[in-house]
Design a protein around this motif. Structure first.
Motif, PDB file in Angstrom:
ATOM      1  N   ALA A  49     -21.896  16.476   3.586  1.00 18.32           N
ATOM      2  CA  ALA A  49     -21.007  15.960   2.540  1.00 18.32           C
ATOM      3  C   ALA A  49     -19.857  15.169   3.158  1.00 18.32           C
ATOM      4  N   ILE A  50     -19.338  15.641   4.276  1.00 19.75           N
ATOM      5  CA  ILE A  50     -18.260  14.920   4.963  1.00 19.75           C
ATOM      6  C   ILE A  50     -18.755  13.572   5.457  1.00 19.75           C
ATOM      7  N   VAL A  51     -19.953  13.533   6.036  1.00 17.98           N
ATOM      8  CA  VAL A  51     -20.513  12.265   6.530  1.00 17.98           C
ATOM      9  C   VAL A  51     -20.705  11.285   5.370  1.00 17.98           C
ATOM     10  N   ALA A  52     -21.224  11.769   4.233  1.00 21.02           N
ATOM     11  CA  ALA A  52     -21.416  10.900   3.070  1.00 21.02           C
ATOM     12  C   ALA A  52     -20.079  10.395   2.530  1.00 21.02           C
ATOM     13  N   ALA A  53     -19.099  11.298   2.438  1.00 20.08           N
ATOM     14  CA  ALA A  53     -17.769  10.903   1.954  1.00 20.08           C
ATOM     15  C   ALA A  53     -17.140   9.891   2.894  1.00 20.08           C
ATOM     16  N   GLN A  54     -17.278  10.120   4.192  1.00 19.93           N
ATOM     17  CA  GLN A  54     -16.713   9.201   5.176  1.00 19.93           C
ATOM     18  C   GLN A  54     -17.330   7.817   5.032  1.00 19.93           C
ATOM     19  N   ALA A  55     -18.633   7.747   4.856  1.00 21.14           N
ATOM     20  CA  ALA A  55     -19.300   6.446   4.722  1.00 21.14           C
ATOM     21  C   ALA A  55     -18.813   5.704   3.484  1.00 21.14           C
ATOM     22  N   ALA A  56     -18.722   6.406   2.361  1.00 23.52           N
ATOM     23  CA  ALA A  56     -18.304   5.762   1.111  1.00 23.52           C
ATOM     24  C   ALA A  56     -16.844   5.322   1.164  1.00 23.52           C
ATOM     25  N   THR A 117      -8.431  -7.691  -8.012  1.00 18.42           N
ATOM     26  CA  THR A 117      -9.036  -7.253  -6.752  1.00 18.42           C
ATOM     27  C   THR A 117      -7.979  -7.121  -5.667  1.00 18.42           C
ATOM     28  N   VAL A 118      -7.080  -8.079  -5.627  1.00 19.07           N
ATOM     29  CA  VAL A 118      -6.004  -8.054  -4.630  1.00 19.07           C
ATOM     30  C   VAL A 118      -5.077  -6.865  -4.884  1.00 19.07           C
ATOM     31  N   GLU A 119      -4.717  -6.638  -6.138  1.00 22.34           N
ATOM     32  CA  GLU A 119      -3.831  -5.519  -6.460  1.00 22.34           C
ATOM     33  C   GLU A 119      -4.492  -4.186  -6.156  1.00 22.34           C
ATOM     34  N   LEU A 120      -5.785  -4.074  -6.448  1.00 21.77           N
ATOM     35  CA  LEU A 120      -6.518  -2.851  -6.129  1.00 21.77           C
ATOM     36  C   LEU A 120      -6.528  -2.615  -4.619  1.00 21.77           C
ATOM     37  N   ALA A 121      -6.809  -3.660  -3.863  1.00 13.75           N
ATOM     38  CA  ALA A 121      -6.832  -3.536  -2.401  1.00 13.75           C
ATOM     39  C   ALA A 121      -5.464  -3.141  -1.871  1.00 13.75           C
ATOM     40  N   ARG A 122      -4.429  -3.720  -2.402  1.00 11.10           N
ATOM     41  CA  ARG A 122      -3.073  -3.368  -1.972  1.00 11.10           C
ATOM     42  C   ARG A 122      -2.758  -1.910  -2.300  1.00 11.10           C
ATOM     43  N   SER A 123      -3.202  -1.446  -3.454  1.00 14.55           N
ATOM     44  CA  SER A 123      -2.989  -0.039  -3.833  1.00 14.55           C
ATOM     45  C   SER A 123      -3.660   0.900  -2.843  1.00 14.55           C
ATOM     46  N   VAL A 124      -4.885   0.573  -2.466  1.00 14.97           N
ATOM     47  CA  VAL A 124      -5.640   1.410  -1.535  1.00 14.97           C
ATOM     48  C   VAL A 124      -4.924   1.473  -0.194  1.00 14.97           C
ATOM     49  N   VAL A 125      -4.539   0.328   0.336  1.00 11.80           N
ATOM     50  CA  VAL A 125      -3.919   0.284   1.667  1.00 11.80           C
ATOM     51  C   VAL A 125      -2.542   0.943   1.657  1.00 11.80           C
ATOM     52  N   ARG A 126      -1.798   0.807   0.548  1.00 14.43           N
ATOM     53  CA  ARG A 126      -0.506   1.492   0.451  1.00 14.43           C
ATOM     54  C   ARG A 126      -0.699   3.006   0.414  1.00 14.43           C
ATOM     55  N   ALA A 127      -1.669   3.461  -0.347  1.00 14.91           N
ATOM     56  CA  ALA A 127      -1.886   4.900  -0.500  1.00 14.91           C
ATOM     57  C   ALA A 127      -2.530   5.533   0.728  1.00 14.91           C
ATOM     58  N   VAL A 128      -3.367   4.771   1.418  1.00 10.23           N
ATOM     59  CA  VAL A 128      -4.096   5.308   2.581  1.00 10.23           C
ATOM     60  C   VAL A 128      -3.936   4.329   3.742  1.00 10.23           C
ATOM     61  N   PRO A 129      -2.804   4.386   4.438  1.00  7.47           N
ATOM     62  CA  PRO A 129      -2.577   3.437   5.523  1.00  7.47           C
ATOM     63  C   PRO A 129      -3.470   3.668   6.741  1.00  7.47           C
ATOM     64  N   ALA A 130      -3.976   4.898   6.892  1.00  9.73           N
ATOM     65  CA  ALA A 130      -4.863   5.204   8.025  1.00  9.73           C
ATOM     66  C   ALA A 130      -5.880   6.245   7.569  1.00  9.73           C
ATOM     67  N   LEU A 131      -7.032   6.217   8.196  1.00  7.57           N
ATOM     68  CA  LEU A 131      -8.103   7.149   7.840  1.00  7.57           C
ATOM     69  C   LEU A 131      -8.105   8.349   8.782  1.00  7.57           C
ATOM     70  N   PRO A 132      -8.626   9.487   8.306  1.00  3.70           N
ATOM     71  CA  PRO A 132      -8.691  10.674   9.168  1.00  3.70           C
ATOM     72  C   PRO A 132      -9.743  10.508  10.267  1.00  3.70           C
ATOM     73  N   PRO A 133      -9.729  11.369  11.255  1.00  2.37           N
ATOM     74  CA  PRO A 133     -10.745  11.275  12.311  1.00  2.37           C
ATOM     75  C   PRO A 133     -12.135  11.608  11.768  1.00  2.37           C
ATOM     76  N   ARG A 137     -12.444  17.359   7.467  1.00  2.00           N
ATOM     77  CA  ARG A 137     -12.622  17.777   6.081  1.00  2.00           C
ATOM     78  C   ARG A 137     -11.801  16.888   5.130  1.00  2.00           C
ATOM     79  N   ASP A 138     -10.782  16.217   5.658  1.00  2.00           N
ATOM     80  CA  ASP A 138      -9.936  15.331   4.850  1.00  2.00           C
ATOM     81  C   ASP A 138     -10.729  14.221   4.175  1.00  2.00           C
ATOM     82  N   TRP A 139     -11.895  13.866   4.735  1.00  2.00           N
ATOM     83  CA  TRP A 139     -12.733  12.835   4.104  1.00  2.00           C
ATOM     84  C   TRP A 139     -13.153  13.270   2.697  1.00  2.00           C
ATOM     85  N   LEU A 140     -13.386  14.552   2.504  1.00  2.00           N
ATOM     86  CA  LEU A 140     -13.783  15.035   1.179  1.00  2.00           C
ATOM     87  C   LEU A 140     -12.646  14.843   0.178  1.00  2.00           C
ATOM     88  N   ASP A 141     -11.427  15.134   0.611  1.00  2.00           N
ATOM     89  CA  ASP A 141     -10.275  14.928  -0.271  1.00  2.00           C
ATOM     90  C   ASP A 141     -10.099  13.442  -0.594  1.00  2.00           C
TER      91      ASP A 141
END
Length: 152
Positions: A49-56, A117-133, A137-141
């Motif tokens: 599930a973590i691998v699938a979440a990470q990919a998506a 599309t631009v506003e959505l992308a900006r929202s994503v990057v503002r909310a998640v500036p970096a991804l977990p390793p 398990r954070d990928w599931l969240d």
């Protein structure tokens, strides 16, 4: 055992007691093995599930980072004569000037990109500036957040 004496009876009783104890211990070990197998399956399912979440999430996040990093925003004033009367009315109402309308366009690789599309992308990057390793398990969240926010 055919040994006929009180020592033989004692030995036979002791062997029965030891055999019953060994049977109980063997059953406990079998139960523990079944629990370990179930736990190993649950761990494997969680890892999948973590691998699938990470990919998506990685795919959606990478797209957003690409848009934010590569979109070109161009704002220009366009003469009223070159826009429809509806745009003329809107432009006049917003800018207070009847002779021009301000237009903002987003392009990436010479293709128009919708502002949503631009506003959505900006929202994503503002909310998640970096991804977990990887494997965290954070990928599931994050997968849950991306789903509820409509970012995937």
């Amino acid at each position: 055992m055919a040994w006929a004496s009180s020592a033989g009876d004692t030995l036979r009783a002791r062997i029965r007691t030891v055999a019953l104890g060994l049977g109980s211990e063997a059953q406990l070990l079998d139960d523990a093995a079944l629990q370990l197998e179930a736990h190993a399956r649950a761990v494997d399912e969680a890892k999948a599930a973590i691998v699938a979440a990470q990919a998506a999430v990685q795919l959606a996040w990478d797209r957003s980072v690409n848009v934010v990093g590569n979109v070109i925003e161009t704002t220009t004033d366009i003469a009223v004569a070159s826009v429809s009367s509806a745009m003329n009315t809107i432009g006049s109402a917003l800018s207070g000037a009847a002779d021009e309308v301000r237009v903002t366009m987003f392009t990436m690789a010479d293709e128009l990109v919708p502002e949503s599309t631009v506003e959505l992308a900006r929202s994503v990057v503002r909310a998640v500036p970096a991804l977990p390793p990887a494997g965290s398990r954070d990928w599931l969240d994050l997968d849950g957040t991306f789903s509820t926010q409509g970012w995937k």
